[in-house]
Design a protein around this motif. Sequence first.
Motif, PDB file in Angstrom:
ATOM      1  N   VAL A 450      69.815  60.671  79.925  1.00 34.16           N
ATOM      2  CA  VAL A 450      69.261  60.706  78.544  1.00 34.16           C
ATOM      3  C   VAL A 450      68.631  59.342  78.241  1.00 34.16           C
ATOM      4  CG1 VAL A 450      70.844  62.614  78.011  1.00 34.16           C
ATOM      5  CG2 VAL A 450      71.398  60.191  77.564  1.00 34.16           C
ATOM      6  N   ALA A 451      68.810  58.278  78.908  1.00 35.61           N
ATOM      7  CA  ALA A 451      68.092  57.193  78.775  1.00 35.61           C
ATOM      8  C   ALA A 451      66.718  56.826  78.432  1.00 35.61           C
ATOM      9  CB  ALA A 451      68.536  55.913  79.554  1.00 35.61           C
ATOM     10  N   PHE A 452      65.881  57.999  78.912  1.00 32.88           N
ATOM     11  CA  PHE A 452      64.351  57.934  78.517  1.00 32.88           C
ATOM     12  C   PHE A 452      64.303  58.167  77.411  1.00 32.88           C
ATOM     13  CE2 PHE A 452      65.646  62.253  79.745  1.00 32.88           C
ATOM     14  CZ  PHE A 452      64.785  63.032  79.228  1.00 32.88           C
ATOM     15  N   ALA A 453      65.083  59.080  76.624  1.00 31.93           N
ATOM     16  CA  ALA A 453      64.641  59.818  75.501  1.00 31.93           C
ATOM     17  C   ALA A 453      64.605  59.016  74.334  1.00 31.93           C
ATOM     18  CB  ALA A 453      65.530  60.760  75.176  1.00 31.93           C
ATOM     19  N   PRO A 454      63.506  59.017  73.452  1.00 28.31           N
ATOM     20  CA  PRO A 454      63.269  58.205  72.039  1.00 28.31           C
ATOM     21  C   PRO A 454      64.541  58.596  71.056  1.00 28.31           C
ATOM     22  CG  PRO A 454      61.711  59.804  72.118  1.00 28.31           C
ATOM     23  CD  PRO A 454      62.280  60.015  73.486  1.00 28.31           C
ATOM     24  N   ARG A 455      64.968  60.003  71.094  1.00 25.91           N
ATOM     25  CA  ARG A 455      65.938  60.443  70.151  1.00 25.91           C
ATOM     26  C   ARG A 455      66.809  61.274  70.723  1.00 25.91           C
ATOM     27  NH1 ARG A 455      64.009  61.885  64.347  1.00 25.91           N
ATOM     28  NH2 ARG A 455      63.695  64.309  65.406  1.00 25.91           N
ATOM     29  N   ILE A 456      68.005  61.303  70.197  1.00 25.90           N
ATOM     30  CA  ILE A 456      68.999  62.007  71.049  1.00 25.90           C
ATOM     31  C   ILE A 456      69.982  62.618  70.073  1.00 25.90           C
ATOM     32  CG2 ILE A 456      71.033  62.294  72.619  1.00 25.90           C
ATOM     33  CD1 ILE A 456      69.919  59.526  73.972  1.00 25.90           C
ATOM     34  N   TRP A 457      70.010  64.124  70.142  1.00 23.05           N
ATOM     35  CA  TRP A 457      71.028  64.647  69.168  1.00 23.05           C
ATOM     36  C   TRP A 457      72.490  65.133  69.858  1.00 23.05           C
ATOM     37  CZ3 TRP A 457      69.313  66.298  64.478  1.00 23.05           C
ATOM     38  CH2 TRP A 457      68.307  66.112  63.939  1.00 23.05           C
ATOM     39  N   LEU A 458      73.271  64.809  69.173  1.00 23.74           N
ATOM     40  CA  LEU A 458      74.604  64.761  69.596  1.00 23.74           C
ATOM     41  C   LEU A 458      75.511  66.140  68.703  1.00 23.74           C
ATOM     42  CD1 LEU A 458      77.218  64.427  71.282  1.00 23.74           C
ATOM     43  CD2 LEU A 458      77.844  62.713  69.995  1.00 23.74           C
ATOM     44  N   VAL A 459      75.727  67.226  69.313  1.00 21.71           N
ATOM     45  CA  VAL A 459      76.303  68.187  68.677  1.00 21.71           C
ATOM     46  C   VAL A 459      77.775  68.375  69.243  1.00 21.71           C
ATOM     47  CG1 VAL A 459      76.121  70.651  67.819  1.00 21.71           C
ATOM     48  CG2 VAL A 459      74.170  69.304  68.109  1.00 21.71           C
ATOM     49  N   VAL A 460      78.767  68.585  68.252  1.00 25.70           N
ATOM     50  CA  VAL A 460      80.148  68.665  68.244  1.00 25.70           C
ATOM     51  C   VAL A 460      80.877  69.703  67.782  1.00 25.70           C
ATOM     52  CG1 VAL A 460      82.428  67.426  68.447  1.00 25.70           C
ATOM     53  CG2 VAL A 460      80.212  65.894  68.797  1.00 25.70           C
ATOM     54  N   GLY A 461      81.582  70.476  68.337  1.00 28.71           N
ATOM     55  CA  GLY A 461      82.059  71.804  67.877  1.00 28.71           C
ATOM     56  C   GLY A 461      83.176  71.639  66.841  1.00 28.71           C
ATOM     57  N   ASP A 462      83.285  70.432  66.066  1.00 27.89           N
ATOM     58  CA  ASP A 462      84.314  70.305  65.152  1.00 27.89           C
ATOM     59  C   ASP A 462      83.817  69.240  64.007  1.00 27.89           C
ATOM     60  OD1 ASP A 462      84.877  67.827  66.268  1.00 27.89           O
ATOM     61  OD2 ASP A 462      86.553  68.672  67.667  1.00 27.89           O
ATOM     62  N   ARG A 463      84.366  68.953  63.180  1.00 25.29           N
ATOM     63  CA  ARG A 463      84.077  67.849  61.928  1.00 25.29           C
ATOM     64  C   ARG A 463      84.756  66.514  62.335  1.00 25.29           C
ATOM     65  NH1 ARG A 463      81.750  69.737  57.450  1.00 25.29           N
ATOM     66  NH2 ARG A 463      82.277  68.003  56.151  1.00 25.29           N
ATOM     67  N   ARG A 464      83.774  65.486  62.775  1.00 29.18           N
ATOM     68  CA  ARG A 464      84.306  64.183  63.275  1.00 29.18           C
ATOM     69  C   ARG A 464      83.460  62.956  62.416  1.00 29.18           C
ATOM     70  NH1 ARG A 464      85.888  64.054  69.614  1.00 29.18           N
ATOM     71  NH2 ARG A 464      86.426  66.190  69.843  1.00 29.18           N
ATOM     72  N   ALA A 465      84.521  62.052  62.162  1.00 30.84           N
ATOM     73  CA  ALA A 465      84.003  60.725  61.387  1.00 30.84           C
ATOM     74  C   ALA A 465      83.021  59.996  62.497  1.00 30.84           C
ATOM     75  CB  ALA A 465      84.875  59.956  60.779  1.00 30.84           C
ATOM     76  N   ASP A 466      83.580  60.164  63.710  1.00 33.41           N
ATOM     77  CA  ASP A 466      82.931  59.248  64.902  1.00 33.41           C
ATOM     78  C   ASP A 466      82.375  60.470  66.216  1.00 33.41           C
ATOM     79  OD1 ASP A 466      82.077  57.614  66.842  1.00 33.41           O
ATOM     80  OD2 ASP A 466      84.078  56.855  67.473  1.00 33.41           O
ATOM     81  N   PRO A 467      81.189  61.058  65.857  1.00 33.50           N
ATOM     82  CA  PRO A 467      80.893  61.861  66.778  1.00 33.50           C
ATOM     83  C   PRO A 467      81.000  61.281  68.426  1.00 33.50           C
ATOM     84  CG  PRO A 467      79.399  61.893  65.156  1.00 33.50           C
ATOM     85  CD  PRO A 467      80.318  60.817  64.992  1.00 33.50           C
ATOM     86  N   LEU A 468      81.047  60.047  68.499  1.00 28.41           N
ATOM     87  CA  LEU A 468      80.686  59.626  69.939  1.00 28.41           C
ATOM     88  C   LEU A 468      82.241  59.684  70.549  1.00 28.41           C
ATOM     89  CD1 LEU A 468      78.271  56.361  69.792  1.00 28.41           C
ATOM     90  CD2 LEU A 468      77.819  58.418  71.091  1.00 28.41           C
ATOM     91  N   ALA A 469      83.312  59.997  69.755  1.00 27.82           N
ATOM     92  CA  ALA A 469      84.240  60.322  70.504  1.00 27.82           C
ATOM     93  C   ALA A 469      84.449  61.427  71.337  1.00 27.82           C
ATOM     94  CB  ALA A 469      85.762  60.334  69.449  1.00 27.82           C
TER      95      ALA A 469
END
Length: 502
Positions: A450-469
């Motif tokens: 994904v390093a080539f992408a100008p923008r990256i969407w991250l979708v997580v199947g619960d509510r999180r304050a820190d999506p990167l977790a």
Amino acid sequence: MSETQTTTRPVAGGPPVVAAGPPRSRTAHRLLRILPAGLTGALMLGVGLLHAGRPTLSWDEVTSAEVASRSVPQILELIPNLDAVFGFYYLLLHWWTALAGTSEIALRLPSIVAMAGAVAAAAELGRRLFTPMTGLVTGLILCMIPNMSRYAAEARPYAFACFFAVLALLLLVKPKTPWFWYGLSILFTGLFHLVALTTLLAHAAFVVLHRRDRLAAWAGTVAAALVPLLPIAWLGLHQQDTQLHWVEPLTLGRLYGMPGSIAGSREVVWFLIGMVVLVSWRPLRRLAPIALFAIGPLAVLAVVSALFSPMWVARYLLVVLAPLAMLAAVALTGGRAGWPRYTVLRVVTVLLLLGAVAIPAQRTVRGPTAKTGPDYRSVAAVITARAVPGDVIVYPARNRSIRAGMDYYLRDPDSGFASPTAPADPLVRVPSAQTGWLIATEHTDAAAQVAFAPRIWLVVGDRRADPLAARPDLRPLLTTDYHRSGVWHEKRATIALYERNP
């Protein structure tokens, strides 16, 4: 003096007994025969279709949609690994969607029709075992139970299991039904859900009490119907650690809460249970099969869950709603023939009260986020409104439902394929349809993909304050070379957008 006649309570499974009373035309007699099943079946069809497309697909439904989109060989490749107990339904849905498309309504329509059939069959069973009024009231009560509507509009096999479970007992009760058709109904009951076969306890009770001379023929038919199901049962048994790992152990709290979970409303189910308590249990032999129909599946699953493996899941027990409604109808009508004025008045009053109690839950099951799982539709709307060419999307590793749900709602509704504006999913190395499982195989070097992408969407199947977790392997990249430009929260979902630093 002219001869008159009325109809008294019938012998179980037999024709009504004729007694003295006012004459009844042949047309009226036929109308009373078809009214309970015809009226309530049509009503359930309408109730099931009401706002059937409003709720977002559940996480189980997006699995149904994804598997149904596979080829038949790919579905057959999945069955030995996972979801063997749903394999027949997946094949049916595959053939249906090839004809009707994959919209929410199209996916749910077979279940809506099946649940309408279940209500009609229950009403006819009530008419045959008791009276036309009992059958009619049985069907009307079922139409009011919230989870009858919810699982009618659910692209899963539970409505079919309800239909064939009731149909099988109806065919057994109906005189002179060929054993072939009865056996076929048992086979289909098991093909749609093995747990529904626990209703055979009611069949055994009916045969012992009313058809003892046909016990051997009945046992042989049941055995013949169960033989083709043995491979499915064997696969299901060996898949349960994967299939049912999420089911919590049985506790007293879950035991107490189960009636409300099955019906979709605590108020409605305890209203009905209160009516059942008032049933006159004489003669017991007429009511025992229906009581076992209601209690048998609950008892079997409770014992299995307590002693072996947890299976205490409300939707697995939807088959008990039909006998519960029938016992409540017997209590309400008295199980007596005819249409006495005061009985009709009592029936109408109680049904109106039951309907008023059911309205809040009926509205709830039709809400946009009524189903289990994330609100995929709203998540897709957030992304679609902001996506630009070159965007990519990523999900938590080894996640089944979030990718399937987003693939469904980010697709082009006309073509059924991914929308041209939908972000690419570069982490997929082997799509789930080609793995023989429900999870796609991803590239191991996620950051490099994904390093080539100008923008990256991250979708997580619960509510999180820190999506990167949910994607720790991407944290170094997304915190060093990117910045989070937006975050959104929907029901059981978190969406984060990361943009490359200038």
